[in-house]
Design an enzyme around this catalytic site. Structure first.
Site, short mmCIF file in Angstrom:
data_model
loop_
_atom_site.label_atom_id
_atom_site.label_comp_id
_atom_site.label_asym_id
_atom_site.label_seq_id
_atom_site.Cartn_x
_atom_site.Cartn_y
_atom_site.Cartn_z
N GLY A 512 44.46 27.23 34.96
CA GLY A 512 43.21 27.64 35.59
C GLY A 512 43.15 29.15 35.68
O GLY A 512 44.18 29.83 35.60
N GLY A 514 40.72 32.29 37.72
CA GLY A 514 39.58 32.64 38.57
C GLY A 514 39.40 34.13 38.59
O GLY A 514 40.05 34.85 37.81
N ALA A 515 38.55 34.58 39.48
CA ALA A 515 38.21 36.01 39.52
C ALA A 515 39.42 36.84 39.92
O ALA A 515 39.54 37.98 39.52
CB ALA A 515 37.08 36.24 40.50
N VAL A 519 46.36 30.52 37.26
CA VAL A 519 47.23 29.45 37.75
C VAL A 519 48.04 28.87 36.60
O VAL A 519 47.49 28.62 35.52
CB VAL A 519 46.40 28.33 38.41
CG1 VAL A 519 47.31 27.43 39.23
CG2 VAL A 519 45.29 28.90 39.26
N LYS A 535 50.24 30.31 41.44
CA LYS A 535 49.03 31.11 41.36
C LYS A 535 49.43 32.57 41.38
O LYS A 535 50.00 33.05 42.36
CB LYS A 535 48.18 30.77 42.58
CG LYS A 535 46.79 31.25 42.49
CD LYS A 535 45.89 30.39 43.37
CE LYS A 535 44.53 30.37 42.75
NZ LYS A 535 43.80 29.17 42.94
N ASP A 629 34.87 29.76 49.50
CA ASP A 629 34.65 29.48 48.08
C ASP A 629 34.76 27.98 47.80
O ASP A 629 35.47 27.56 46.89
CB ASP A 629 35.64 30.29 47.23
CG ASP A 629 35.20 30.40 45.77
OD1 ASP A 629 34.05 30.03 45.46
OD2 ASP A 629 36.01 30.85 44.94
C1 LIG Z 1 42.18 40.25 37.37
O1 LIG Z 1 40.90 40.71 37.74
C2 LIG Z 1 40.07 41.05 36.67
C3 LIG Z 1 38.77 41.57 37.24
O2 LIG Z 1 38.97 42.04 38.51
C4 LIG Z 1 39.83 39.87 35.76
O3 LIG Z 1 39.00 40.24 34.69
C5 LIG Z 1 41.14 39.37 35.28
O4 LIG Z 1 40.94 38.19 34.53
C6 LIG Z 1 42.09 39.09 36.41
N1 LIG Z 1 43.38 38.80 35.90
C7 LIG Z 1 44.00 37.68 36.16
C8 LIG Z 1 45.38 37.59 35.63
O5 LIG Z 1 43.51 36.78 36.78
#
Ligand SMILES: *[C@@H]1O[C@H](CO)[C@@H](O)[C@H](O)[C@H]1NC(C)=O
Ligand SMILES: *[C@@H]1O[C@H](CO)[C@@H](O)[C@H](O)[C@H]1NC(C)=O
Ligand SMILES: *[C@@H]1O[C@H](CO)[C@@H](O)[C@H](O)[C@H]1NC(C)=O
Ligand SMILES: *[C@@H]1O[C@H](CO)[C@@H](O)[C@H](O)[C@H]1NC(C)=O
Ligand SMILES: *[C@@H]1O[C@H](CO)[C@@H](O)[C@H](O)[C@H]1NC(C)=O
Ligand SMILES: *[C@@H]1O[C@H](CO)[C@@H](O)[C@H](O)[C@H]1NC(C)=O
Ligand SMILES: *[C@@H]1O[C@H](CO)[C@@H](O)[C@H](O)[C@H]1NC(C)=O
Ligand SMILES: *[C@@H]1O[C@H](CO)[C@@H](O)[C@H](O)[C@H]1NC(C)=O
Ligand SMILES: *[C@@H]1O[C@H](CO)[C@@H](O)[C@H](O)[C@H]1NC(C)=O
Ligand SMILES: *[C@@H]1O[C@H](CO)[C@@H](O)[C@H](O)[C@H]1NC(C)=O
Length: 794
Positions: A512, A514-515, A519, A535, A629
């Site tokens: 997974g 996310g922002a 994971v 995570k 969220d």
């Molecule tokens: C870390 O954050 C950036 C944007 O803030 C995002 O594009 C990136 O995918 C994230 N990296 C991870 C490893 O989740």
């Protein structure tokens, strides 16, 4: 002598303008240069508008205090709608004068200036009280150079506009016209917001009610038929604020009152048949917010004063709990003082037996906790509070016991509050004695209380710090001394980065993203070979070791069947990772939106499980956790098909600047509550909103936004749902689902609950406890209003 004469008199003696002058209100001509009014005991110095509806002049507020004001002059109440000097009353003999050189100023009898209309004086020709209630300074061509409508105090009148930026400031009390504790602001960016102030400064706290951002070039307008709205420069209505449809047969006003509510009032003008059913008094026809008690939650005392609580019947009122009385009954927002000698903290004389409790249902002071215990009985909670000299109030709610310290803040008593408050009071009612045994300790507390209410911000801050340290120290001591039932907790394991790298085989299998985290699947290299989800939080996470540990251990202390269990963490150098148990059936998103879809009964179970997990986070675990969220991707399904919420508590790990800015709103588009966009306080109700969306998705097995929907009306799930509900066509939502179609009663009930959850007005949304009770059928589900009615009403 009338005004015409006065004018010529002064014209002849251009510099002899100090002569006090009195009018008796019968005249309706304008102020000419050189004329004046003098504050006299009989309230006779004023000037009426041509119709006599309004008057401008002096009103006696105190034996030697006069207010220069505008008021409704044809009604016995003579209600004041504007004032010049609320914070600085004028003594008897003071004079308002339009000087020969065009200055309009209020001077005391010694000629010292109290107030002046800041207008360029050169071309002022006269001043006039208009029939609209506007008092103006004008030039020869009747062009207004200064208007009372442009400098509103707490009231606006029909035909009045407020342009950006402007504000109304409530008065201090009903009869004290100096600035009070609430503001109604039309901001430069177009927001229209209600605020509590950092009294006595006029800077503001978080807004407790706010509209969406409009942009520039807007104004607030009060039209003659009683609509108060924000309009664009082309006249189109952007947002309705208050709306009554009233005819010319009424006097009207809208006022931000000293209790923080913005109300619109009507008063019948005569006894024509159309106003017969109205009492000859001001009647409230509309107001916002609908329940101020339940929405103000801020630093400071809240909607009421410290140690008091707010209760909304028809109007909000502030009350003192038993054992406390108002510091000043004429100024209830000052709060309440304790009426008995506090419990001794001396271990030799514990006094436990001298105290008892007064019970209050549905009452809470949400921001005053210093300790929390879970898995305890009410009896345990009572005993613990009695044996703790710091405990002033205990809140007991479903196995949990919160201890509260004074000054209690943000108090509210409302059906929406769950749990009961136990107010600790001395049984013999003995009152504070100046030389009693507890003299020292008690007086310190009282000084802190009163200084907090009356002194500068810096001092408050320092004192708060001191109180906080005191309490913190105590809390520490307490949890070691009297806690007979240790909270059930799982020991979190602290992993090294290397361990986790190995466990995930070098972060090989990504499951997974996310922002702010990715994971990975892993397996613990111990005897059981348990599967884990690791995570890896990225840079958006707060640095600060202690904070990370504190938050992680708060998450670790949670333990509920509907939550994914946190097993451990890694906090090494720049690495921040959290380790959860692995859920082999994936997330609700894949479960729900891929074939074969779960059946109606499985979906009901998931809805119930998710609701129970959220209720636990909001009300039952030791530190309240707002998820921020909730969405199908964050609800995992375990191997018994039970819903398990994941990622809770992570919102708090984010850097603070990321949680609130409009560019980086926490949460996911389509699931976030409108208050994220409106600089309103973020409360548990944001989760209720997201839960409502999730519930709709569970009912209909479709996503909250479907760009490829068959027709446009169906694209946004919330809109489509309300249309179906209103048009009684709910079967459309479960069209290809025979099992659900057989159970339309429940479908309808769940839809209604979801519509309650997605109300734009957070105060209308039920708590998760109520949601669960409705889902389980313990209480009935009332017919929900249109979720967007809040948007159009403010
Ligand atoms: C870390 O954050 C950036 C944007 O803030 C995002 O594009 C990136 O995918 C994230 N990296 C991870 C490893 O989740
Ligand atoms: C009084 O002032 C108003 C506003 O300037 C003006 O419209 C009106 O004609 C004046 N009345 C008299 C009698 O001068
Ligand atoms: C109104 O309240 C303010 C603030 O407490 C106080 O300073 C002032 O004296 C009061 N005015 C009157 C007229 O009571
Ligand atoms: C005031 O506004 C309302 C709402 O838009 C409108 O219905 C009404 O006609 C307006 N009244 C006047 C006098 O313009
Ligand atoms: C008036 O202005 C608003 C906002 O600027 C805009 O949305 C609306 O379309 C305009 N209406 C007309 C009739 O021009
Ligand atoms: C205002 O209220 C009147 C009657 O109460 C209603 O007819 C009108 O549509 C409302 N206007 C708006 C914009 O809500
Ligand atoms: C209202 O009625 C009373 C008595 O019924 C009468 O004396 C009074 O003049 C009336 N007022 C108006 C404004 O019609
Ligand atoms: C204390 O006050 C309460 C409530 O006012 C009253 O019911 C009770 O009798 C009083 N107790 C004593 C000992 O005076
Ligand atoms: C009680 O305190 C007052 C003032 O605080 C003092 O004047 C008085 O002497 C004290 N009485 C006793 C018995 O200590
Ligand atoms: C996943 O969920 C289903 C029920 O939907 C269940 O039968 C199965 O045992 C679960 N576990 C796995 C590993 O698929």
């Amino acid at each position: 002598m009338d005004w015409e004469q006065q004018y010529s008199f002064c014209f002849c003696l251009l510099f002899l303008t100090l002569l006090p002058f009195l009018t008796t209100g019968q005249t309706s001509k304008n102020f000419s240069l050189g004329s004046s009014l003098t504050a006299l005991d009989d309230d006779s110095s004023y000037k009426e508008s041509p119709s006599g509806d309004f008057a401008f002049g002096f009103r006696q507020i105190k034996p030697d205090g006069f207010l220069l004001a505008v008021w409704f002059n044809k009604i016995p109440e003579r209600t004041i709608v504007w004032s010049a000097n609320g914070a600085n009353l004028a003594p008897k003999g003071s004079k308002i004068e339009l000087t020969s050189d065009g200055l309009f100023q209020l001077n005391d009898p010694n000629g010292k200036e109290i107030w002046n209309a800041e207008s360029s004086s050169i071309v002022v020709d006269h001043a006039a009280m208009l029939d609209t209630g506007n008092f103006v300074l004008a030039n020869q061509d009747s062009v207004y150079l200064w208007e009372s409508f442009g400098q509103p105090t707490d009231t606006i009148l029909p035909t009045q506009t407020l342009s950006q930026p402007s504000k109304l400031v409530s008065r201090y009390t009903e009869t004290n016209y100096s600035s009070g504790r609430f503001q109604f602001v039309l901001q430069e960016d177009g927001h229209l917001s209600l605020y509590t102030t950092k009294f006595p400064l006029d800077s503001v706290n978080f807004a407790y009610l706010t509209t969406q951002i409009f942009g520039n070039g807007f104004e607030l307008f009060f039209n003659k038929s009683g609509s108060i709205y924000v309009r664009a420069s082309n006249g189109s209505i952007i947002s309705m604020v208050l709306n009554s449809s009233s005819s010319q047969d009424f006097y009207q006003r809208a006022i931000l009152e000293h209790d923080g509510v913005f109300r619109q009032y009507l008063y019948p003008k005569g006894n024509s048949s159309s106003v017969q059913r109205w009492p000859m008094a001001w009647s409230v026809v509309s107001f916002i917010p609908s329940n101020i008690c339940s929405i103000v939650e801020n630093i400071g005392s809240g909607a009421c004063g410290f140690n008091s609580y707010c209760m909304q019947d028809q109007r909000p009122s502030c009350q003192c709990p038993l054992g406390y009385t108002f510091i000043n009954p004429d100024d209830v927002l000052k709060g309440c003082k304790q009426n008995f000698v506090s419990q001794s903290c001396d271990e030799a004389t514990p006094e436990t037996h001298l105290f008892g409790f007064h019970e209050m249902q549905n009452t809470n002071w949400p921001n005053s906790d210093y300790a929390n215990f879970q898995g305890v009985t009410e009896d345990w909670c009572r005993k613990a509070c009695l044996s703790d000299c710091f405990c002033s109030v205990a809140i007991y709610n479903g196995g949990q016991c919160w201890m509260k310290k004074t000054p209690l803040s943000n108090g509210v008593s409302d059906a929406s509050v769950s749990g009961k408050a136990l107010i600790k009071i001395r049984k013999d009612n003995s009152t504070l004695t100046p030389n009693g045994t507890n003299k020292k300790e008690r007086s310190t507390l009282i000084i802190i209380g009163s200084v907090l209410l009356g002194s500068s911000g810096l001092l408050n801050f320092l004192l708060l710090g001191v109180t906080f340290l005191g309490v913190f120290h105590f809390k520490f001591k307490k949890s070691e001394v009297i806690q007979p039932f240790p909270t059930a907790g799982i020991t979190l394991r602290s992993f090294t980065y290397e361990e986790l790298r190995k466990a995930t085989n070098g972060f090989e299998e990504e499951i997974g993203r996310g922002a702010f985290a990715t994971v990975y699947k892993g397996v613990l290299l111990d005897n059981n070979k348990n599967l884990i989800a690791v995570k890896n939080l990225n840079d958006s996470v707060k640095e600060g070791d202690r904070e990370f540990k504190a938050e992680v251990s708060a998450i670790g202390r949670t333990n509920h069947r509907n939550l994914v269990q946190l097993l451990g963490f890694c906090n090494e150098g720049k690495h921040r990772l959290v380790v959860y148990e692995f859920m082999c059936n994936g997330s609700l998103a894949s479960f729900l939106f891929t074939n074969p879809r779960p059946n109606w009964y499985q979906r009901i179970q998931i809805a119930l499980g998710t609701a129970r997990g959220l209720l636990y986070l909001h009300e039952e675990c030791s530190t309240q956790i707002i998820h921020c969220d909730i969405k199908p991707q964050n609800v995992l399904i375990d191997d018994s098909c039970v819903a398990r919420i994941s990622d809770f508590g992570l919102a708090k790990l984010l850097k603070t600047d990321q949680t609130r800015t409009t560019t980086a709103i926490r949460g996911t588009k389509g699931y976030v509550a409108p208050e994220w966009f409106r600089s309103m306080p973020i409360t548990v109700k944001v989760d209720v909103y997201s839960y409502g969306i999730l519930l709709l998705e569970l009912i209909s097995c479709r996503r909250s936004f479907e760009a490829e929907a068959e027709n446009e009306d169906q694209m946004v799930l919330t809109d489509w749902t309300y249309d179906c509900f209103r048009d009684k066509k709910l079967s459309l939502m479960v069209e290809n689902d025979d099992v659900a179609r057989e159970d339309m009663k429940k479908v309808e009930k769940y839809v209604m609950i979801a519509i309650w959850c997605i109300q734009e007005d957070p105060s209308l949304r039920p708590t998760m406890k109520k949601v669960l009770q409705m889902l389980e059928g313990a209480i009935d589900v009332p017919i929900p209003p249109d979720p967007t009615s809040f948007m159009s009403s403010i």
